[in-house]
Design a protein around this motif. Structure first.
Motif, PDB file in Angstrom:
ATOM      1  N   ARG A  33      -0.927  -8.682  -2.485  1.00 27.89           N
ATOM      2  CA  ARG A  33      -0.441  -8.631  -3.863  1.00 27.89           C
ATOM      3  C   ARG A  33       0.763  -9.564  -4.057  1.00 27.89           C
ATOM      4  O   ARG A  33       1.728  -9.239  -4.729  1.00 27.89           O
ATOM      5  CB  ARG A  33      -0.091  -7.191  -4.263  1.00 27.89           C
ATOM      6  CG  ARG A  33      -1.272  -6.233  -4.022  1.00 27.89           C
ATOM      7  CD  ARG A  33      -1.226  -4.998  -4.897  1.00 27.89           C
ATOM      8  NE  ARG A  33      -0.207  -4.046  -4.505  1.00 27.89           N
ATOM      9  CZ  ARG A  33       0.087  -2.949  -5.196  1.00 27.89           C
ATOM     10  NH1 ARG A  33      -0.562  -2.690  -6.318  1.00 27.89           N
ATOM     11  NH2 ARG A  33       1.015  -2.129  -4.799  1.00 27.89           N
ATOM     12  N   ASP A  65       2.840   3.529  -6.751  1.00 35.39           N
ATOM     13  CA  ASP A  65       1.705   3.298  -5.849  1.00 35.39           C
ATOM     14  C   ASP A  65       2.103   3.540  -4.396  1.00 35.39           C
ATOM     15  O   ASP A  65       3.214   3.185  -3.988  1.00 35.39           O
ATOM     16  CB  ASP A  65       1.229   1.836  -5.909  1.00 35.39           C
ATOM     17  CG  ASP A  65       0.655   1.453  -7.262  1.00 35.39           C
ATOM     18  OD1 ASP A  65       0.314   2.350  -8.047  1.00 35.39           O
ATOM     19  OD2 ASP A  65       0.556   0.232  -7.508  1.00 35.39           O
ATOM     20  N   GLU A  67       0.706   1.928  -1.127  1.00 38.76           N
ATOM     21  CA  GLU A  67      -0.215   0.878  -0.698  1.00 38.76           C
ATOM     22  C   GLU A  67      -0.531   1.028   0.784  1.00 38.76           C
ATOM     23  O   GLU A  67       0.373   1.097   1.625  1.00 38.76           O
ATOM     24  CB  GLU A  67       0.364  -0.516  -0.963  1.00 38.76           C
ATOM     25  CG  GLU A  67      -0.611  -1.602  -0.497  1.00 38.76           C
ATOM     26  CD  GLU A  67      -0.206  -3.012  -0.873  1.00 38.76           C
ATOM     27  OE1 GLU A  67       0.836  -3.210  -1.524  1.00 38.76           O
ATOM     28  OE2 GLU A  67      -0.969  -3.929  -0.491  1.00 38.76           O
ATOM     29  N   VAL A 101      -3.459   2.325  -3.287  1.00 42.29           N
ATOM     30  CA  VAL A 101      -4.121   1.030  -3.422  1.00 42.29           C
ATOM     31  C   VAL A 101      -4.289   0.401  -2.046  1.00 42.29           C
ATOM     32  O   VAL A 101      -3.510   0.670  -1.130  1.00 42.29           O
ATOM     33  CB  VAL A 101      -3.358   0.061  -4.360  1.00 42.29           C
ATOM     34  CG1 VAL A 101      -3.317   0.602  -5.775  1.00 42.29           C
ATOM     35  CG2 VAL A 101      -1.966  -0.217  -3.852  1.00 42.29           C
ATOM     36  N   CYS A 103      -5.716  -3.509  -0.350  1.00 37.83           N
ATOM     37  CA  CYS A 103      -6.271  -4.839  -0.579  1.00 37.83           C
ATOM     38  C   CYS A 103      -7.089  -5.258   0.630  1.00 37.83           C
ATOM     39  O   CYS A 103      -6.678  -5.054   1.770  1.00 37.83           O
ATOM     40  CB  CYS A 103      -5.160  -5.861  -0.801  1.00 37.83           C
ATOM     41  SG  CYS A 103      -4.288  -5.572  -2.348  1.00 37.83           S
ATOM     42  N   GLU A 155      -8.593  -5.911  -4.590  1.00 34.38           N
ATOM     43  CA  GLU A 155      -7.718  -4.734  -4.605  1.00 34.38           C
ATOM     44  C   GLU A 155      -8.521  -3.526  -5.053  1.00 34.38           C
ATOM     45  O   GLU A 155      -9.273  -3.591  -6.032  1.00 34.38           O
ATOM     46  CB  GLU A 155      -6.534  -4.962  -5.559  1.00 34.38           C
ATOM     47  CG  GLU A 155      -5.580  -3.773  -5.609  1.00 34.38           C
ATOM     48  CD  GLU A 155      -4.310  -4.050  -6.406  1.00 34.38           C
ATOM     49  OE1 GLU A 155      -3.957  -5.232  -6.606  1.00 34.38           O
ATOM     50  OE2 GLU A 155      -3.679  -3.070  -6.832  1.00 34.38           O
ATOM     51  N   GLU A 157      -8.400   0.865  -5.737  1.00 34.00           N
ATOM     52  CA  GLU A 157      -7.463   1.960  -6.032  1.00 34.00           C
ATOM     53  C   GLU A 157      -8.171   3.297  -5.996  1.00 34.00           C
ATOM     54  O   GLU A 157      -9.371   3.397  -6.273  1.00 34.00           O
ATOM     55  CB  GLU A 157      -6.826   1.771  -7.424  1.00 34.00           C
ATOM     56  CG  GLU A 157      -7.826   1.896  -8.556  1.00 34.00           C
ATOM     57  CD  GLU A 157      -7.214   1.813  -9.955  1.00 34.00           C
ATOM     58  OE1 GLU A 157      -6.013   1.520 -10.090  1.00 34.00           O
ATOM     59  OE2 GLU A 157      -7.976   2.034 -10.921  1.00 34.00           O
TER      60      GLU A 157
END
Ligand SMILES: CC(C)(COP(=O)(O)OP(=O)(O)OC[C@H]1O[C@@H](n2cnc3c(N)ncnc32)[C@H](O)[C@@H]1OP(=O)(O)O)[C@@H](O)C(=O)NCCC(=O)NCCS
Length: 163
Positions: A33, A65, A67, A101, A103, A155, A157
């Motif tokens: 990100r 978030d 991550e 989230v 990625c 990405e 979520e």
């Protein structure tokens, strides 16, 4: 069959976490990100079986978030990845995060399917983001899994419902 257990990593796990992340992702720095994260500074969860390290997840909090920076099962198909994701999701819910989230890259169809089956959905595709990340982190391979050229960041979520 020996059970897999998952726990939050402590200071004594620091070197092992760094070793796994570096082996699997080239270096401890993880680009996602548009930010560079040092996995050594991230929160981590470890999975163990018979005292052996069999999986690592690293996480950072970014506003609302949580991550998931890295997820690695050192033995596959034994439930390690699922247990680590469950642990991250439960922890995120417990601290009041809005979503988890994660990625991944356009070559990693296995990971996309794995996360989809666990309730995650694609929320952004950033074309060329991995090519840009590679300028900062040359260890990112040009050709990824199954011979697929790696260019884009995907990405995903998982929205957490409030209390
Ligand atoms: C993606 C990844 C983390 C999955 O981890 P894993 O430990 O193999 O995943 P699991 O074993 O939990 O689940 C894989 C399958 O095995 C099954 N399984 C087999 N044995 C199992 C057991 N004893 N308990 C639970 N599930 C089991 C699961 O049902 C699952 O099938 P499903 O996805 O169709 O539901 C792993 O492949 C990996 O490390 N990949 C490389 C790194 C990567 O790409 N990370 C993600 C991007 S950050």
């Amino acid at each position: 069959v020996t059970r897999v257990t998952v726990r939050r990593a402590g200071p004594a796990d620091r070197d092992a976490v760094e070793r796994v992340v570096s082996e699997r992702w080239g270096t401890p720095s993880i680009v996602s990100r548009g930010a560079v994260h040092d996995a050594r500074e991230a929160g981590a969860f470890v999975a163990e079986r018979s005292g052996d390290l069999v999986g690592v997840a690293t996480v950072v909090v970014d506003g609302d978030d949580v991550e998931l920076l890295t997820l690695d099962a050192l033995v596959e198909g034994a439930g390690v990845g699922t247990m680590l994701v469950d642990c991250v999701v439960q922890t995120a819910a417990a601290v009041g995060a809005r979503r988890v989230v994660v990625c991944t890259t356009n070559d990693n169809e296995h990971a996309v399917a794995f996360y989809r089956r666990r309730g995650f959905e694609v929320c952004a595709v950033r074309r060329g983001a991995v090519d840009r990340a590679r300028e900062r982190k040359p260890e990112i391979p040009a050709i990824g899994r199954c011979g697929i050229p790696v260019h884009d960041e995907i990405e995903m979520e998982l929205l957490l419902t409030g209390p």
